[in-house]
Design a protein around this motif. Structure first.
Motif, PDB file in Angstrom:
ATOM      1  N   GLY A  31       0.763  -1.301  -0.006  1.00  0.00           N
ATOM      2  CA  GLY A  31      -0.024  -0.088   0.037  1.00  0.00           C
ATOM      3  C   GLY A  31       0.930   1.170   0.047  1.00  0.00           C
ATOM      4  N   VAL A  60      -2.508  -3.666   5.632  1.00  0.00           N
ATOM      5  CA  VAL A  60      -3.873  -3.617   4.690  1.00  0.00           C
ATOM      6  C   VAL A  60      -4.442  -5.029   4.455  1.00  0.00           C
ATOM      7  CG1 VAL A  60      -4.323  -3.121   2.313  1.00  0.00           C
ATOM      8  CG2 VAL A  60      -2.081  -2.074   3.184  1.00  0.00           C
ATOM      9  N   PHE A  78     -10.171  -7.069   1.510  1.00  0.00           N
ATOM     10  CA  PHE A  78     -10.789  -5.914   0.611  1.00  0.00           C
ATOM     11  C   PHE A  78     -10.951  -6.450  -0.657  1.00  0.00           C
ATOM     12  CE2 PHE A  78     -10.133  -2.294  -2.230  1.00  0.00           C
ATOM     13  CZ  PHE A  78     -11.237  -1.389  -1.953  1.00  0.00           C
ATOM     14  N   TYR A  79      -9.879  -7.089  -1.476  1.00  0.00           N
ATOM     15  CA  TYR A  79      -9.992  -7.478  -2.847  1.00  0.00           C
ATOM     16  C   TYR A  79     -10.913  -8.566  -3.116  1.00  0.00           C
ATOM     17  CZ  TYR A  79      -5.764  -4.431  -2.085  1.00  0.00           C
ATOM     18  OH  TYR A  79      -5.063  -3.705  -1.782  1.00  0.00           O
ATOM     19  N   VAL A 139     -16.257   0.081   5.541  1.00  0.00           N
ATOM     20  CA  VAL A 139     -14.935   0.250   6.216  1.00  0.00           C
ATOM     21  C   VAL A 139     -14.886   0.825   7.376  1.00  0.00           C
ATOM     22  CG1 VAL A 139     -12.483   1.246   6.184  1.00  0.00           C
ATOM     23  CG2 VAL A 139     -13.423   0.386   3.981  1.00  0.00           C
ATOM     24  N   GLU A 164      -5.797   3.584   4.351  1.00  0.00           N
ATOM     25  CA  GLU A 164      -5.699   3.173   2.656  1.00  0.00           C
ATOM     26  C   GLU A 164      -6.904   2.554   2.121  1.00  0.00           C
ATOM     27  OE1 GLU A 164      -2.563   2.453  -0.324  1.00  0.00           O
ATOM     28  OE2 GLU A 164      -2.109   2.484   1.940  1.00  0.00           O
ATOM     29  N   LEU A 165      -7.701   1.944   2.666  1.00  0.00           N
ATOM     30  CA  LEU A 165      -8.855   1.205   1.928  1.00  0.00           C
ATOM     31  C   LEU A 165      -9.873   2.374   2.146  1.00  0.00           C
ATOM     32  CD1 LEU A 165      -8.930  -2.468   3.323  1.00  0.00           C
ATOM     33  CD2 LEU A 165      -7.742  -1.197   1.240  1.00  0.00           C
TER      34      LEU A 165
END
Length: 425
Positions: free
Chosen positions: A174, A314, A318-319, A330, A337-338
């Protein structure tokens, strides 16, 4: 092309997050014709008593499994002994298989395995890449791990920084992590941002009506907020738990927990104590072939990260959520970051930890506006396709490896040009 030697505690057939990422990359790079080795343990993440073969070739990858003690993760002392015994075995294995010019790629499980890889690489004339999934010991200190503040932590940080300076490249997951690594003294040109990925080719959006798990898990006719993956000390669940209490009389809502981790069973126990059993479903980790369905079962997913850990970790889940085309809630630092990605691509909402009222408000809104949830989900998948597919991750790694190949050729040519050449008689 130089041989690659990856070092990580877990590898295929293990299904933990770091193992899946490494397995994907190792198999792909081997398919391009490069010789790939992996030094790993004989264990499975959820089964420290497992004993996989000491050596085998899987999909053209040479897998060297080394032994370690088997105390498990329950106690700090036992875990530390496991790490030390693994370090020792890794050292001996690297000294046996490593050749001059090899590239050793050290992940961060267990912590500081890059230091072992660095010392072996120095002895053998090999090259080092650090592949950071987190930054240790800072992560441990923020999580309150004993002895991870003060002189011990400072000493460990010194060793870690030496491996960062020695490495020809450090891959981080990230932008915020890249800034932290640069602040530790790593030259910016040696830092490469390569985000994690999911199996986005197989994990595709599935309409709720076509998902068999909705019926199998008793979720039909409900708005489901899901969580998939490890629930550990880096993640808080109080915000979701409080929201569930406020919605306990509204039978339209269900909370689906899929996975495991240190706090997974803790949450299940609290749910039972507070009489919220009817609102929650707890399911184990799903097989990889079922991820499209398990990730597609909720209407939206939540993930959380302690704000103190921004730039240190990170959450890779999420992906997978984005692959499934689901809105992402979130719970964490609004500038994390996200959180930045969610706002930039309008693929979910960001909630500060503890703000259960905001979570309830957004769940009610998404449940009453299904077209909005669908739109956020489409944005999530579009974001992933544009930036974070598995193939894009592979391509970033191939670019980095190609740069090191080119650098070695250039260095070799320069070395030859500096040698005196005897005249031909």
């Amino acid at each position: 092309m130089q041989r690659l030697i990856f070092v990580n505690r877990f590898f295929y057939p293990d299904h933990s997050a770091t193992s899946q990422m490494l397995s994907d990359l190792a198999f792909y790079v081997a398919s391009t014709g490069r010789e790939v080795h992996v030094v790993t343990s004989t264990q499975i993440y959820d089964d420290p008593k497992a004993s996989l073969p000491a050596y085998e070739v899987i999909n053209e990858v040479h897998v060297h499994r080394v032994s370690s003690s088997e105390f498990g993760r329950a106690a700090l002392l036992g875990r530390s002994i496991d790490y030390l015994s693994f370090y020792r075995s890794v050292w001996h294995c690297l000294m046996r298989i490593m050749r001059t010019g090899d590239i050793v790629i050290a992940k961060t499980d267990p912590p500081l395995v890059s230091v072992v890889a660095m010392t072996a690489a120095r002895r053998k004339g090999a090259r080092l890449i650090n592949w950071l999934q987190d930054i240790f010991p800072e992560t441990a200190a923020e999580l309150g791990v004993p002895f991870m503040r003060g002189p011990i932590a400072a000493g460990l940080a010194v060793l870690r920084n030496r491996s960062l300076r020695y490495a020809e490249a450090t891959a981080v997951i990230g932008d915020l992590m890249a800034r932290k690594v640069e602040a530790l003294g790593t030259p910016a040109e040696r830092i490469h941002v390569i985000p994690n990925w999911s199996n986005d080719e197989d994990i595709q959006p599935i309409a709720l009506i076509d998902n068999p798990l909705r019926q199998a898990w008793g979720l039909e006719g409900k708005f489901v907020l899901g969580y998939s993956g490890n629930l550990g000390r880096a993640h808080e669940f109080d915000t979701v738990l409080t929201a569930a209490e406020r919605l306990r009389s509204d039978t339209r809502f269900a909370f689906l927990m899929i996975g495991g981790g240190k706090r997974f069973d803790e949450l299940a126990g609290i749910v039972k104590q507070r009489g919220l059993d009817s609102s929650f479903r707890f399911m184990p980790y799903q097989e990889r072939k079922m991820l499209a369905y398990s990730l597609g079962a909720p209407d939206a997913h939540w993930l959380s990260l302690n704000p103190k850990l921004e730039g240190l970790i990170v959450p890779s889940k999420f992906y997978g959520v984005a692959s499934a085309g689901k809105p992402v809630i979130v719970i964490g630092d609004k500038d994390g970051e996200l959180a930045r990605l969610v706002r930039q691509y309008a693929c979910g909402v960001v909630i500060e930890p503890g703000d259960a009222g905001a979570l309830v408000h957004n769940l009610l809104r998404l449940s009453m506006e299904p077209e909005l949830a669908d739109e956020m989900g489409r944005h999530a998948r579009k974001m992933l396709d544009a930036n974070f597919t598995r193939q894009k991750g592979f391509d970033r790694w191939l670019k980095l490896l190609g740069q090191l190949d080119h650098l070695q050729v250039s260095e070799g040519a320069a070395s030859c040009s500096n040698q005196s050449i005897a005249p031909i008689v």
